[in-house]
Design an enzyme around this catalytic site. Sequence first.
Site, PDB file in Angstrom:
ATOM      1  N   TYR A  62      10.769  -3.064  -5.809  1.00 48.30           N
ATOM      2  CA  TYR A  62       9.648  -2.494  -6.551  1.00 48.30           C
ATOM      3  C   TYR A  62       9.886  -2.550  -8.057  1.00 48.30           C
ATOM      4  CZ  TYR A  62       7.624  -0.709  -2.181  1.00 48.30           C
ATOM      5  OH  TYR A  62       7.065  -0.602  -0.932  1.00 48.30           O
ATOM      6  N   SER A 231      -0.768   1.669   1.667  1.00 46.36           N
ATOM      7  CA  SER A 231      -2.119   1.476   1.132  1.00 46.36           C
ATOM      8  C   SER A 231      -3.165   2.265   1.913  1.00 46.36           C
ATOM      9  CB  SER A 231      -2.485  -0.016   1.116  1.00 46.36           C
ATOM     10  OG  SER A 231      -3.610  -0.253   0.280  1.00 46.36           O
ATOM     11  N   PRO A 232      -2.907   3.547   2.196  1.00 44.94           N
ATOM     12  CA  PRO A 232      -3.850   4.325   3.012  1.00 44.94           C
ATOM     13  C   PRO A 232      -5.162   4.628   2.307  1.00 44.94           C
ATOM     14  CG  PRO A 232      -2.180   5.768   2.109  1.00 44.94           C
ATOM     15  CD  PRO A 232      -1.754   4.364   1.771  1.00 44.94           C
ATOM     16  N   LEU A 233      -5.149   4.614   0.972  1.00 45.33           N
ATOM     17  CA  LEU A 233      -6.369   4.883   0.203  1.00 45.33           C
ATOM     18  C   LEU A 233      -7.132   3.606  -0.125  1.00 45.33           C
ATOM     19  CD1 LEU A 233      -4.993   7.631  -2.208  1.00 45.33           C
ATOM     20  CD2 LEU A 233      -6.711   7.958  -0.414  1.00 45.33           C
ATOM     21  N   ALA A 234      -6.615   2.474   0.363  1.00 45.92           N
ATOM     22  CA  ALA A 234      -7.283   1.172   0.156  1.00 45.92           C
ATOM     23  C   ALA A 234      -7.584   0.934  -1.317  1.00 45.92           C
ATOM     24  CB  ALA A 234      -8.564   1.097   0.982  1.00 45.92           C
ATOM     25  N   LYS A 237     -10.923   2.184  -2.805  1.00 43.26           N
ATOM     26  CA  LYS A 237     -12.178   1.531  -2.426  1.00 43.26           C
ATOM     27  C   LYS A 237     -13.233   2.515  -1.938  1.00 43.26           C
ATOM     28  CE  LYS A 237     -11.735  -2.616  -1.000  1.00 43.26           C
ATOM     29  NZ  LYS A 237     -11.478  -3.874  -0.234  1.00 43.26           N
TER      30      LYS A 237
END
Length: 326
Positions: A62, A231-234, A237
């Site tokens: 990262y 990436s649970p919140l996309a 989006k």
Amino acid sequence: MTKVMPLAKRGISNSRLALGCMPFGGGWDAEPFTEQHVKEAEAAVEAALSIGITMFDHADIYTKGKAEQVFGRVLQARPDLREQIVIQSKCGIQLGEGDLPGRFNFSKEHILHSVDGNLERLGIDYLDVLLLHRPDPLVEPEEVAEAFAKLKSSGKVRYFGVSNMSASQIKFLQQAIPDSFAVNQLEMSLNHLHFVDHVVHVNQQAGTEVNFAEGLMEYCRTEDIQLQAWSPLAQGKFSGRDIKDEPKHIQQTAQLVQQMAADKETTAEAIVLGWLMYHPAMIQPIIGTSNPERIKACADAERQASLMTRDEWYTLYVSARGTLLP
């Protein structure tokens, strides 16, 4: 029926959310991190702690190692914090350099070297959890087992897991490794629905378009492997990002999320995460933002998961799919 997270069953963590530290430290370049990057990381960590997050997710790659270095500075300023939190990191990806492309490496030598780098950058003596980042087609399970045994006996790593792996890949590794894996981290969200679609499309032509390993969710639930969602919140989006160029069903789903948030007097982030957390697998979302306000906007997610109805869950799912169920 009260359900318990697999991580909590193992005594690792009961934090329903985790903070992903990938944005820490600046860009993915050779430029060193600055004091401003340290301040930003401190603010993100404080925001996470303020809403009950005590698990932090890293990887050796990262921002080319700067994310762990900056987090190490946060810990240096607050030495009491280390024993209050769970630190998870990953290894197994080698970034491209010179004429060499990006590649994967599960060799014993690379795993051991990577963990030493993790610990040095973070300024700590041990990792609570180490994940193998992406499957290496050249893996030798016995070699991974040797590396894990050495890391555990030396006290450098307490628990092990994987990321982006199928059930068969996990089983292949586990036949050589005595300690059961604690985690499998996968992309899952209202925008990445394959983990649900693979269930409903058995014996359906549409199932040929689903990119999710057969039986993976069921296997992890049976073996008490914690499913974590990256990436649970996309990338925002459904919670405020400009999506005018997205398909109509995505725009409509964003509107539905906003309406539900307004009706329930909560945030869009809490609805999106609550949808994931409603799933009986006890999915743990890894929030991938360093913005303190966006982190705090996730505070109500667990409560919204507990309040969500089956009808609301399916309404969001079908809307985000853009097609009716078979």
